[in-house]
Design an enzyme around this catalytic site. Structure first.
Site, short mmCIF file in Angstrom:
data_model
loop_
_atom_site.label_atom_id
_atom_site.label_comp_id
_atom_site.label_asym_id
_atom_site.label_seq_id
_atom_site.Cartn_x
_atom_site.Cartn_y
_atom_site.Cartn_z
CG LEU A 137 -1.91 -1.11 1.41
CD1 LEU A 137 -2.64 -0.97 2.74
CD2 LEU A 137 -2.90 -1.14 0.26
CG ASP A 138 0.51 4.20 -2.99
OD1 ASP A 138 1.36 3.41 -3.43
OD2 ASP A 138 -0.39 4.70 -3.68
CE LYS A 139 5.15 9.08 4.72
NZ LYS A 139 6.11 10.19 4.58
#
Length: 331
Positions: A137-139
């Protein structure tokens, strides 16, 4: 540093006449062909006590022993970072990741990541490639992701990703009124000029996102997205591509747009929402060992709940103001 695990088995009669490497792929199907090939070439595989080549034939009944060397593939430090563990057993861990936590160490984030936290939680993950991470997942995206604790589990989960059988459903708030659900099927690759961005491009990899509307407000929509593929920034790129960018997205969101005449509360919420409004709320998979179908859900984080509350309140006020002046309650 490496650890060694002894694998043993007997070539089944159904493999009679096969090459050794083909028979090993069936006998030890929980391991990838590339890993088995590596052990063969390294002299870690003995058949009836002898070293054979991958192309040598087997006839069934041979006893196989593999000295499976599992390298500690990372030099990352274990860190005592709190984890919200939704589920854990001997094969996998399901994490509810908060926004702001980077999944994997990189040049700009060598520490303080989910991987560092996982290594503290379970040091044995140092023997698994990428510490068991099979999807990211993106940050600044919150929500559910699964981590493999064993090589067989990792192989199974990667195969589920590749066959598109792993269920991943996301909640998102976008700018604009979406009239109905739909599908975005558009290839995604590196932006031809801005290399840190992704873009819909003819030379990109196939990408498919399904979406449906949960609730509409005056100038925004709450949607659910289901992924068939898992390209970098896929939902963010696809929704921006069809002109419904995610609220707060610093890369693909464009300039801030406020609904005409919106309340100061909503204006402040929208101005202060500094991450993409995206949450991985539902995850489903087939368990690598039991083969049972499992599913988990994670509630929206507080910032997205507050965003929806303020959008809803703004819409309700606008609806009241639109009522005609001659309306009176019945006596």
């Amino acid at each position: 540093m490496t650890t060694t695990q002894i694998l043993q088995g007997e070539i089944p009669a159904s493999c009679a006449g096969m090459r050794l490497d083909q028979a090993l792929a069936q006998l030890f199907s929980e391991y990838s062909r590339s890993r088995l090939s590596h052990w063969l070439k390294a002299g870690k595989v003995r058949v009836n006590g002898q070293l054979l080549r991958g192309r040598d034939k087997v006839w069934g009944g041979e006893q196989v022993e593999i000295q499976a060397e599992l390298e500690e593939l990372t030099v990352w430090e274990a860190e005592a970072i709190p984890l919200d563990i939704v589920y854990e057993d001997a094969q996998l861990i399901v994490i509810n990741k908060p926004a702001g936590l980077v999944v994997h160490p990189a040049a700009g984030n060598p520490a303080g990541t989910l991987v560092n936290a996982l290594l503290h939680h379970d040091p044995a993950l140092s023997t698994i490639p990428r510490a068991g991470i099979v999807h990211r997942l993106d940050k600044d995206t919150s929500g559910l992701l699964v981590v493999a604790k064993t090589l067989p589990a990792q192989k199974s989960l990667v195969e589920q990703l590749q066959t598109r059988s792993l269920l991943r459903e996301y909640e998102a708030v976008v700018t604009g009124l979406i009239t109905a659900g739909g599908t975005v099927e558009a290839p995604i690759g590196r932006h031809p000029v801005q290399r840190k961005r992704m873009a819909v491009t003819p030379n990109g990899k196939p990408a498919v996102t399904h979406y449906r509307v949960v609730e509409r407000f005056r100038a925004h929509s709450w949607i659910r997205c289901r992924l068939e593929t898992g390209r970098t920034h896929q939902i963010r790129v696809h929704m921006a591509h069809i002109h419904y960018p995610l609220v707060g997205d610093p890369v693909y969101g464009g300039r801030l747009r406020l609904p005409k005449g919106c309340s100061e509360t909503l204006a402040n919420t929208l101005r202060g929402f500094r991450r993409q409004a995206l949450h991985a709320g539902r995850l489903g998979l087939v368990h690598p060992q039991s083969h049972k179908s499992l599913e988990w859900k994670a509630s929206l984080p507080a910032d997205m709940e507050q965003l929806l509350t303020d959008l809803r309140a703004d819409a309700e006020v606008a609806a009241l103001e639109d009522q005609t002046e001659w309306w009176e309650p019945l006596e």
